[in-house]
Each structure stands twice: as C-alpha cells, then as structure tokens.
Design an enzyme around this catalytic site. Structure first.
Site, PDB file in Angstrom:
ATOM      1  N   LEU A 200       0.486  -1.298  -0.014  1.00  0.00           N
ATOM      2  CA  LEU A 200      -0.106   0.124   0.097  1.00  0.00           C
ATOM      3  C   LEU A 200       0.821   1.421  -0.186  1.00  0.00           C
ATOM      4  O   LEU A 200       1.944   1.177   0.801  1.00  0.00           O
ATOM      5  CB  LEU A 200      -0.809  -0.420   1.160  1.00  0.00           C
ATOM      6  CG  LEU A 200      -2.025  -1.243   1.741  1.00  0.00           C
ATOM      7  CD1 LEU A 200      -3.025  -1.116   2.947  1.00  0.00           C
ATOM      8  CD2 LEU A 200      -2.863  -0.985   0.763  1.00  0.00           C
ATOM      9  N   HIS A 201       1.126   2.488  -0.777  1.00  0.00           N
ATOM     10  CA  HIS A 201       1.900   3.640  -1.098  1.00  0.00           C
ATOM     11  C   HIS A 201       0.797   4.563  -1.106  1.00  0.00           C
ATOM     12  O   HIS A 201       1.649   5.832  -1.732  1.00  0.00           O
ATOM     13  CB  HIS A 201       2.878   3.210  -1.520  1.00  0.00           C
ATOM     14  CG  HIS A 201       2.366   3.167  -3.347  1.00  0.00           C
ATOM     15  ND1 HIS A 201       2.123   2.248  -3.492  1.00  0.00           N
ATOM     16  CD2 HIS A 201       2.729   4.121  -4.132  1.00  0.00           C
ATOM     17  CE1 HIS A 201       1.570   2.312  -5.298  1.00  0.00           C
ATOM     18  NE2 HIS A 201       2.564   2.781  -5.217  1.00  0.00           N
TER      19      HIS A 201
END
Ligand code: UD1
Length: 361
Positions: A200-201
C-alpha cells in the site's frame, strides 16, 4: 541515432529494461539513460538496475523528494540542459510518474520527438496525480505505445491521431517473463505455506491516519487467519510511524523493508492472494494467475478486472476478509492472460522506433 530514456521511480525500471535491451541489438542506435532521482533509496532504485541487468544510468538529476510542483519543476530545469547538450533524436518516457510528465514537457518545449511507453491508460480519476501525468504526457507524445486495446480507445476519444498509436502489449510483463525463472528462492525457506501479500502506498490510502488505521485493523484481522507479509514503501512507513507514535507496530503483520524485484516477484508468484493499491501489481498478478484485491475505487488497468484476476474492493474494507476467505476456500477469482502480454512488447516497440527514425537495421 541517439535515443534518451528517462526514468525516475521504482515502477519505471522494469519498463525501461526490455526496451533498452531490444534497442541495444542495433549497432546504429546509441542510447543513454537519465535517472531523475525521484526515487533514490538503494532498495527503491539501484537494486532494480542490478537485478534487471541494466547499465547504471548515464546521468542522475538527483531531484529527490519534495512537493509535486517542486519535483516536476526541478526535473524540467535539470533535464532541459541535458537535452540541449546531448541532442537526442528521440526521448522515451515510461508510465505515469512525475518524472514522466516533467521530461515530456521539456521535449514539447524544445521540439524533441517524444515516445510514451504505457500510453492510453485512464482511471478517469483526476484526484490521482498519475492521471494528470498520463493525460498530459499522451497529449505531448509523438509515438504512443499502448499495453491493451482500452488504451487505444481512450486515446482516440481524446483526439489523438491513430497513426501515432501502437498497440504493443505490456513491457512490464516482458520483464516478468524474462526474470521469473530467476526469482529468488532464498526467502522461501522461511515462507509460510500460505500467506497474503500486501503493498500500500497511494496517498489516498496512507495519508489519512484514520483510514490507514482502519486498514491496519482489517489486515490484523486477516492475520489471525493467515500470515500477512507486508513490504512497506517508504511513504507508508513514514505514515505508519506517525500513526504508531512510538507504539508497537502491529504484531501479527510481518512488516518488512521494500524488496528487490526478484524477491518480490518470488513472493507474488507463491502468494495465496495479494492486497494492493499498486498499478503494476494488478498486472503482474493477472499474468501469474494470483487473485488480487485492489484497495481503490477505480483502475487505469480495467483489463485486469475484465480478463484477469483483479477485484476492485474500493472503500469497502469489510470485503477484504470475506474475499480472502473465498480464496482460502479455493474460490479465488480466475482469469486469463490478456493478448500481447507475451514477453515481446519491447521488440515491437523497437520495430516502431526504428521505422519512425528511418531505419538503422
Ligand atoms: C511514486 C509515483 C507513483 C508510483 C510510486 C511507486 C508520482 C506522482 N508517484 O509515488 O505513481 O506508484 O512512486 O513507488 O510520481 N521516499 C524515500 N525514498 C525513496 C523515494 C521516496 O524515502 O527512494 C519517500 C520520501 O519521503 C517521499 C515519499 O517516499 O516523500 C514519496 O515518494 P514520491 O516519489 O514523492 O512518491 P511515491 O509515493 O513513491
């Protein structure tokens, strides 16, 4: 003929590699690589060049991290000097990161021909910085290489002449196909039999402490059923550190540093299911036949949903544990590999580039 490639951020590196390799077969082609320095950590950059067998970049603009406007502006002002000095016949840009649009703008202002690899993808969500980068770069490019037919349809709707557009397939999959046999097994000794892999970014997922907190809660719930491996992007690590405020990181989640390409691909191919907000991972899981749960409301890669293994869970976080259960029960989404995702996109791009620059074969 003198070709300049511009890259800057992690997902660019697997896209340039097959194009650079294919062009290097032609002695009349001179190439040089400009790295903007958008990503600069060893694990986010250098290790990819090493593993993919790419020569180190010829020039590094060393822009580093700053606001989007500053980053784009600094790349532009530094790259302009490079173009004026090295006078490339063609500049090739990749994907949709800030480095892509910054270099494209410089070329347009200087009248230097521009090729965009991975053109035409649209999420139709202009709150995403990448969507702005995609729209602008495609308007400016002279050669547009699309990975799938939806890209051609989008470009046609935006008034881009079809003579400029070439459906060549997916360069990221070229790299995957080449590197898959070499995926590092060293991790596998300590790997659980079944696990969920998480990345996740995106700002929409990690910048709000409340939302990030809800997501970590859900991942912790999943981790009580099946191990969760989570290589953490630097942006996410910063946000997590702020959220945890010195407290313990969630114990059931195996957080790790960002992984090199081969190690990550090795984890992906053996994962029971992947949870992500990345663009490239939606494609890689489709190729690998691994179910993918994308924590976004839209995707610029719809073919991964219509043909591949991808499911958009959007903001319905409660769906994540339910979908993971389905996979564990053997009912994960099945898909097919889209056409032209065959490891030969770099060769097709090279043919078009050589033709457009007047030969060199
Ligand atoms: C960028 C791209 C995104 C891509 C992602 C892949 C844009 C607008 N975004 O997002 O499309 O999916 O790369 O990773 O171009 N940082 C480090 N070390 C690094 C790089 C970044 O510590 O090597 C930290 C910095 O604090 C930085 C933050 O991560 O502020 C975010 O980096 P940035 O390049 O701004 O955007 P990404 O989130 O990586």
């Amino acid at each position: 003929m003198n070709i300049c490639h511009v890259v800057g951020a992690r997902p660019n590196f697997m896209k340039i590699a097959p194009v650079h390799r294919a062009l290097s077969q032609y002695p009349a082609v001179r190439q040089f690589v400009v790295h903007t320095g958008q990503h600069y950590d060893f694990n986010m950059s250098d290790v990819f060049f090493q593993q993919l067998g790419m020569p180190a970049p010829d020039i590094n603009l060393q822009v580093g991290s700053c606001s989007h406007a500053q980053q784009t502006a600094q790349i532009m002002s530094r790259f302009e000097g490079v173009v004026l000095e090295r006078k490339p016949d063609l500049v090739m840009v990749y994907g949709d990161v800030n480095s892509t649009v910054a270099a494209a703008l410089v070329c347009a202002k200087l009248g230097v021909p521009l090729a965009h690899v991975e053109a035409g993808l649209r999420s139709f969500d202009r709150t995403m910085p990448e969507e702005i980068n995609r729209l602008l770069t495609d308007q400016l490019a002279d050669l547009l290489f699309t990975p799938s037919p939806d890209g051609n349809a989008n470009l046609e709707r935006e008034g881009i002449h079809r003579d400029k557009v070439h459906l060549v397939g997916n360069v990221m999959i070229d790299t995957l196909v080449r590197m898959l046999p070499a995926t590092v097994q060293s991790l596998s000794t300590e790997l659980p039999e079944r696990y969920v892999l998480v990345t996740l970014h995106r700002p929409a997922n990690v910048d709000s402490p409340e939302w990030l907190g809800e997501m970590i809660d859900v991942l912790e719930r999943i981790a009580t059923r099946v191990p969760v491996l989570f290589p953490v992007h630097p942006r996410t690590r910063q946000r997590l550190a702020q959220r945890m405020n010195g407290n313990l990181l969630p114990a059931q989640l195996r957080l790790m540093d960002p992984l090199p390409y081969l190690e990550f691909l090795g984890l992906q191919r053996r994962a029971a299911v992947v949870i992500t907000d990345s663009g490239g991972i939606q494609e890689e899981t489709t190729y690998l036949g691994v179910p993918c749960l994308t924590v976004r409301e839209n995707t610029e890669r719809p073919i991964t949903v219509t043909e591949g293994t991808n499911i958009l869970v959007g903001r319905e976080l409660a769906r994540l544990p339910a979908e993971v259960e389905k996979v564990l029960a053997g009912n994960g989404k099945k898909g097919v590999v889209p056409s032209l995702w065959d490891g030969k996109a770099g060769d097709r791009i090279t043919s078009v580039v050589l033709r457009s620059l007047g030969g060199a074969q």
